[in-house]
Write an enzyme that holds these catalytic residues in place. Structure first.
Site, PDB file in Angstrom:
ATOM      1  N   GLY A  10      36.651  -3.471  51.636  1.00 19.02           N
ATOM      2  CA  GLY A  10      37.836  -3.487  52.506  1.00 19.02           C
ATOM      3  C   GLY A  10      39.032  -2.888  51.792  1.00 19.02           C
ATOM      4  O   GLY A  10      39.452  -3.413  50.760  1.00 19.02           O
ATOM      5  N   ILE A  11      39.532  -1.795  52.336  1.00 16.85           N
ATOM      6  CA  ILE A  11      40.680  -1.119  51.705  1.00 16.85           C
ATOM      7  C   ILE A  11      41.781  -0.926  52.745  1.00 16.85           C
ATOM      8  O   ILE A  11      42.436   0.113  52.820  1.00 16.85           O
ATOM      9  CB  ILE A  11      40.266   0.228  51.071  1.00 16.85           C
ATOM     10  CG1 ILE A  11      39.480   1.097  52.052  1.00 16.85           C
ATOM     11  CG2 ILE A  11      39.465  -0.001  49.801  1.00 16.85           C
ATOM     12  CD1 ILE A  11      39.155   2.486  51.505  1.00 16.85           C
ATOM     13  N   GLY A  12      41.982  -1.985  53.537  1.00 14.79           N
ATOM     14  CA  GLY A  12      43.052  -1.964  54.540  1.00 14.79           C
ATOM     15  C   GLY A  12      44.343  -2.519  53.959  1.00 14.79           C
ATOM     16  O   GLY A  12      44.667  -2.278  52.786  1.00 14.79           O
ATOM     17  N   THR A  93      37.720  -7.897  53.874  1.00 17.02           N
ATOM     18  CA  THR A  93      37.448  -7.452  55.238  1.00 17.02           C
ATOM     19  C   THR A  93      37.663  -8.643  56.170  1.00 17.02           C
ATOM     20  O   THR A  93      37.900  -9.758  55.712  1.00 17.02           O
ATOM     21  CB  THR A  93      35.971  -6.998  55.400  1.00 17.02           C
ATOM     22  OG1 THR A  93      35.127  -8.165  55.517  1.00 17.02           O
ATOM     23  CG2 THR A  93      35.512  -6.165  54.214  1.00 17.02           C
ATOM     24  N   ALA A 149      47.703 -17.600  52.646  1.00 16.64           N
ATOM     25  CA  ALA A 149      47.806 -16.333  51.893  1.00 16.64           C
ATOM     26  C   ALA A 149      47.974 -16.637  50.399  1.00 16.64           C
ATOM     27  O   ALA A 149      47.114 -17.268  49.803  1.00 16.64           O
ATOM     28  CB  ALA A 149      48.946 -15.478  52.453  1.00 16.64           C
ATOM     29  N   GLU A 206      45.442 -10.404  62.230  1.00 10.75           N
ATOM     30  CA  GLU A 206      44.056 -10.018  61.972  1.00 10.75           C
ATOM     31  C   GLU A 206      43.837  -8.630  62.559  1.00 10.75           C
ATOM     32  O   GLU A 206      44.638  -8.190  63.419  1.00 10.75           O
ATOM     33  CB  GLU A 206      43.110 -11.019  62.631  1.00 10.75           C
ATOM     34  CG  GLU A 206      43.201 -12.410  62.032  1.00 10.75           C
ATOM     35  CD  GLU A 206      42.917 -12.409  60.544  1.00 10.75           C
ATOM     36  OE1 GLU A 206      43.835 -12.757  59.768  1.00 10.75           O
ATOM     37  OE2 GLU A 206      41.814 -11.995  60.138  1.00 10.75           O
ATOM     38  N   LYS A 221      41.482 -22.071  59.294  1.00  8.27           N
ATOM     39  CA  LYS A 221      42.222 -22.607  58.146  1.00  8.27           C
ATOM     40  C   LYS A 221      42.172 -24.140  58.133  1.00  8.27           C
ATOM     41  O   LYS A 221      41.968 -24.761  57.091  1.00  8.27           O
ATOM     42  CB  LYS A 221      43.679 -22.131  58.191  1.00  8.27           C
ATOM     43  CG  LYS A 221      43.805 -20.633  57.939  1.00  8.27           C
ATOM     44  CD  LYS A 221      45.179 -20.114  58.324  1.00  8.27           C
ATOM     45  CE  LYS A 221      45.303 -18.632  58.024  1.00  8.27           C
ATOM     46  NZ  LYS A 221      46.548 -18.042  58.545  1.00  8.27           N
ATOM     47  N   GLY A 337      50.981 -11.116  54.915  1.00  4.73           N
ATOM     48  CA  GLY A 337      51.600  -9.917  54.322  1.00  4.73           C
ATOM     49  C   GLY A 337      50.679  -9.356  53.255  1.00  4.73           C
ATOM     50  O   GLY A 337      50.065 -10.126  52.505  1.00  4.73           O
TER      51      GLY A 337
HETATM   52  N1  LIG Z   1      46.939  -9.596  56.276  1.00  2.00           N
HETATM   53  C1  LIG Z   1      47.253 -10.767  55.754  1.00  2.00           C
HETATM   54  O1  LIG Z   1      48.437 -11.143  55.630  1.00  2.00           O
HETATM   55  C2  LIG Z   1      46.155 -11.684  55.308  1.00  2.00           C
HETATM   56  C3  LIG Z   1      44.839 -11.331  55.501  1.00  2.00           C
HETATM   57  N2  LIG Z   1      43.849 -12.193  55.076  1.00  2.00           N
HETATM   58  C4  LIG Z   1      42.463 -11.812  55.329  1.00  2.00           C
HETATM   59  O2  LIG Z   1      42.171 -10.595  54.631  1.00  2.00           O
HETATM   60  C5  LIG Z   1      41.174  -9.861  55.358  1.00  2.00           C
HETATM   61  C6  LIG Z   1      41.626  -8.422  55.519  1.00  2.00           C
HETATM   62  O3  LIG Z   1      42.834  -8.406  56.229  1.00  2.00           O
HETATM   63  P1  LIG Z   1      43.633  -7.003  56.372  1.00  2.00           P
HETATM   64  O4  LIG Z   1      43.591  -6.268  55.075  1.00  2.00           O
HETATM   65  O5  LIG Z   1      44.965  -7.337  56.971  1.00  2.00           O
HETATM   66  O6  LIG Z   1      42.715  -6.235  57.443  1.00  2.00           O
HETATM   67  P2  LIG Z   1      42.600  -4.637  57.661  1.00  2.00           P
HETATM   68  O7  LIG Z   1      42.023  -4.458  59.017  1.00  2.00           O
HETATM   69  O8  LIG Z   1      43.855  -3.964  57.274  1.00  2.00           O
HETATM   70  O9  LIG Z   1      41.497  -4.174  56.579  1.00  2.00           O
HETATM   71  C7  LIG Z   1      40.148  -4.542  56.739  1.00  2.00           C
HETATM   72  C8  LIG Z   1      39.317  -3.542  55.947  1.00  2.00           C
HETATM   73  O10 LIG Z   1      37.974  -3.957  55.992  1.00  2.00           O
HETATM   74  C9  LIG Z   1      37.157  -2.819  56.244  1.00  2.00           C
HETATM   75  N3  LIG Z   1      35.895  -3.264  56.838  1.00  2.00           N
HETATM   76  C10 LIG Z   1      35.676  -3.687  58.097  1.00  2.00           C
HETATM   77  N4  LIG Z   1      34.370  -4.006  58.249  1.00  2.00           N
HETATM   78  C11 LIG Z   1      33.781  -3.790  57.046  1.00  2.00           C
HETATM   79  C12 LIG Z   1      32.462  -3.915  56.540  1.00  2.00           C
HETATM   80  N5  LIG Z   1      31.466  -4.328  57.317  1.00  2.00           N
HETATM   81  N6  LIG Z   1      32.216  -3.606  55.250  1.00  2.00           N
HETATM   82  C13 LIG Z   1      33.211  -3.173  54.443  1.00  2.00           C
HETATM   83  N7  LIG Z   1      34.493  -3.023  54.840  1.00  2.00           N
HETATM   84  C14 LIG Z   1      34.754  -3.327  56.141  1.00  2.00           C
HETATM   85  C15 LIG Z   1      37.987  -1.952  57.161  1.00  2.00           C
HETATM   86  O11 LIG Z   1      37.523  -0.618  57.118  1.00  2.00           O
HETATM   87  C16 LIG Z   1      39.363  -2.111  56.488  1.00  2.00           C
HETATM   88  O12 LIG Z   1      39.425  -1.219  55.381  1.00  2.00           O
HETATM   89  C17 LIG Z   1      40.986 -10.600  56.696  1.00  2.00           C
HETATM   90  O13 LIG Z   1      39.822 -11.386  56.627  1.00  2.00           O
HETATM   91  C18 LIG Z   1      42.211 -11.505  56.790  1.00  2.00           C
HETATM   92  O14 LIG Z   1      41.957 -12.703  57.500  1.00  2.00           O
HETATM   93  C19 LIG Z   1      44.090 -13.400  54.462  1.00  2.00           C
HETATM   94  C20 LIG Z   1      45.390 -13.783  54.256  1.00  2.00           C
HETATM   95  C21 LIG Z   1      46.515 -12.963  54.666  1.00  2.00           C
HETATM   96  N1  LIG Z   2      46.481 -13.210  60.450  1.00  2.00           N
HETATM   97  C1  LIG Z   2      46.713 -14.276  59.475  1.00  2.00           C
HETATM   98  C2  LIG Z   2      46.742 -13.673  58.082  1.00  2.00           C
HETATM   99  C3  LIG Z   2      46.685 -14.746  57.060  1.00  2.00           C
HETATM  100  O1  LIG Z   2      45.740 -15.553  57.039  1.00  2.00           O
HETATM  101  C4  LIG Z   2      48.057 -14.971  59.779  1.00  2.00           C
HETATM  102  O2  LIG Z   2      48.781 -14.450  60.644  1.00  2.00           O
HETATM  103  O3  LIG Z   2      48.331 -16.002  59.134  1.00  2.00           O
END
Ligand SMILES: NC(=O)C1=CN([C@@H]2O[C@H](COP(=O)(O)OP(=O)(O)OC[C@H]3O[C@@H](n4cnc5c(N)ncnc54)[C@H](O)[C@@H]3O)[C@@H](O)[C@H]2O)C=CC1
Ligand SMILES: N[C@@H](CC=O)C(=O)O
Length: 363
Positions: A10-12, A93, A149, A206, A221, A337
Site C-alpha cells: 500500500g503506497i497511498g 492497505t 491513528a 477510508e 475500532k 491523517g
Molecule cells: N488515512 C488515515 O488517516 C488512516 C488510515 N488507516 C488505515 O490505513 C490503511 C490505508 O489507508 P490510506 O493510506 O488512507 O488508503 P489509500 O487508499 O490512500 O491507500 C491504500 C493503498 O493500498 C493499495 N492496495 C489496495 N489493495 C491492495 C492489495 N490487495 N494489495 C496491495 N496494495 C493494495 C492501494 O493501491 C493504495 O496504494 C486503511 O486500512 C486505513 O483504515 C489507519 C489510521 C488512519
Molecule cells: N477513516 C479513518 C482513518 C483512521 O482510522 C477515520 O476517519 O478515523
C-alpha cells in the site's frame, strides 16, 4: 548496525508517508540507535517495485518506471533469494487480500505491522488463530494505528490492564473523518457532501468513505478495543447507527454513491434541524465492559462540552477504570491523517527494530 527490511503493502496516503518518514529518520534518528530500516519492496493492488537495498527519494518515479505485476509468492521468493533478514510486512492497505496472506507471511519469517483494521475485526476465531501463529513462529504483530491513528490508545489500555487496573468503560469520538465532518458542519458554511469531498482529498476517510459513514470503521475500532480487554466480541455484537441514506446503503457501487452523494445532505439536514442552537452533532462510540454492551451512534452535545469543542480530526478517548474512578483517562488528538498515521506505524516498526537491535526502550 542491524537492518530491518520492510515490505510495504500500500503506497497511498499512509504508505507514501511511511516511506518518506523512514527515508528521513534513517540518517537522523535510527542510525544512532544501532539500526536502519530498508524498504526493498513496495506494492500497490497490482504492481510491485523491487530494490534489494532500499528505496531512494525518487521512489515514486522508480515505481512508475520499473514496477511489475506480482503475486505474494514472488515477494517471498525475492526476500529468500536475497537472504533478507528481520522482515516486516507493513499493511497500509484497506484490503482483505493482504490479510489473507498474513499467516503465509508469518510462516516465512515476517513480523506484521498493520494500519489496516480488517485482520483484527474479522471473526474472533481468526483473531485468535493469528495470535497463535505469531506466537508459534516467534514473530511480532503490532497494530497501534488501528485505533486513534498515532494516538497511544491501545498501549494505554494495555498498560492499565497489565498493571492490575480494571477498565470499566471506554467512550468517545473514534473517527477522525467524522470528527472533521461534524465540527466543520457546525461552522455552518458548507454542505456535508462538500466537506466529505474535502475530507477524502485530505486523506482522512477510508478509500470507500461509506466505511466511515456507515459506522463500520468506528465499529471495527470499538471491537478491537473490546478484544484488547479480553471480550470475545464479534462485529455483530456492536449496535451501529449508519449515516448512509437507506436508498444508498450497500445496494450501490462506490461510483453510484459518489454520483448521488448530495442525497447525503438531506439525511444529515434532518439531524441538524432536530438539535438546538447551542448543540452540535458528534458521532460517538461506547463500550460498557460490565454490561458487555457496545454502541456506535450520532448524538447531540453542548457546543461547550469537551465533545463539542473537538476540532479538526481530533478524536477523544475516555477510559474509565476502577483506579481512576469518575475521572477517566482522556486521550485527545488527531485521529486521522497520512502523517500522524505514518508516525504511528513507525512507532510500531521502531519497537520491532529496538528489540532486534537490543536497544533499551524507556517505555
Ligand atoms: N488515512 C488515515 O488517516 C488512516 C488510515 N488507516 C488505515 O490505513 C490503511 C490505508 O489507508 P490510506 O493510506 O488512507 O488508503 P489509500 O487508499 O490512500 O491507500 C491504500 C493503498 O493500498 C493499495 N492496495 C489496495 N489493495 C491492495 C492489495 N490487495 N494489495 C496491495 N496494495 C493494495 C492501494 O493501491 C493504495 O496504494 C486503511 O486500512 C486505513 O483504515 C489507519 C489510521 C488512519
Ligand atoms: N477513516 C479513518 C482513518 C483512521 O482510522 C477515520 O476517519 O478515523
Amino acid at each position: 548496525m542491524k537492518t530491518i527490511n520492510v515490505i510495504l503493502f500500500g503506497i497511498g496516503n499512509v504508505g507514501s508517508a511511511i516511506i518518506n518518514q523512514i527515508l528521513q529518520a534513517n540518517d537522523q534518528v535510527f542510525n544512532k540507535q544501532g539500526f536502519q530500516i530498508n524498504v526493498p519492496i513496495i506494492v500497490n493492488s497490482s504492481l510491485a517495485f523491487y530494490n534489494s537495498n532500499s528505496l531512494g527519494h525518487n521512489w515514486e518515479t522508480d515505481f512508475k518506471n520499473f514496477s511489475v505485476p506480482y503475486k505474494i509468492e514472488d515477494i517471498i521468493k525475492f526476500v529468500k533469494h536475497h537472504e533478507l533478514e528481520n522482515l516486516v510486512a507493513v499493511d497500509a492497505t484497506a484490503s482483505s487480500n493482504i490479510v489473507n496472506s498474513y499467516l503465509l507471511l508469518i510462516e516465512n519469517g515476517f513480523h506484521i505491522v498493520a494500519a489496516n483494521k480488517i485482520a483484527n475485526s474479522l471473526s474472533y476465531d481468526f483473531y485468535a488463530q493469528l495470535r497463535n501463529h505469531i506466537k508459534a513462529y516467534n514473530r511480532k504483530f503490532y497494530y497501534s494505528t488501528n485505533v486513534g491513528a498515532g494516538l497511544p490508545v491501545l498501549s494505554t489500555l494495555r498498560s492499565l490492564k497489565e498493571s492490575g487496573d480494571e477498565v470499566l468503560k471506554v467512550r468517545g469520538v473514534f473517527s477522525g473523518s467524522l470528527s472533521f465532518l461534524f465540527n466543520q458542519l457546525s461552522e455552518g458554511e458548507r454542505p456535508f457532501s462538500n466537506i466529505l469531498k474535502h475530507a477524502r482529498n485530505l486523506g482522512y476517510t477510508e478509500p470507500d468513505p461509506r466505511i466511515d459513514l456507515s459506522g463500520q470503521d468506528v465499529a471495527r475500532k470499538l471491537l478491537i478495543i473490546a478484544r484488547e480487554l479480553d471480550l470475545k466480541f464479534e462485529l455483530e455484537h456492536i449496535e451501529v447507527q449508519s449515516l448512509v441514506p437507506k436508498q444508498l446503503n450497500g445496494q450501490t457501487s462506490l461510483e453510484q454513491f459518489n454520483a448521488r452523494v448530495l442525497e447525503l445532505d438531506c439525511t444529515i439536514e434532518q439531524f441538524v434541524n432536530a438539535k438546538s442552537t447551542n448543540e452540535v452533532l458528534r458521532y460517538v462510540a461506547e463500550l460498557d465492559v460490565k454490561e458487555q454492551q457496545a454502541k456506535v451512534k450520532l448524538i447531540t452535545v453542548s457546543k461547550n462540552s469537551n465533545y463539542g469543542l473537538l476540532q479538526g480530526t481530533n478524536n477523544l478517548f475516555e477510559i474509565y477504570s476502577k483506579q481512576y474512578g469518575n475521572e477517566p483517562v482522556s486521550i485527545v488528538g488527531a485521529g486521522a491523517g497520512r502523517e500522524v498515521t505514518a508516525t504511528g506505524v513507525l512507532k510500531d516498526l521502531v519497537a520491532i527494530a529496538q528489540s532486534i537491535a537490543n536497544v533499551q526502550s524507556y517505555f
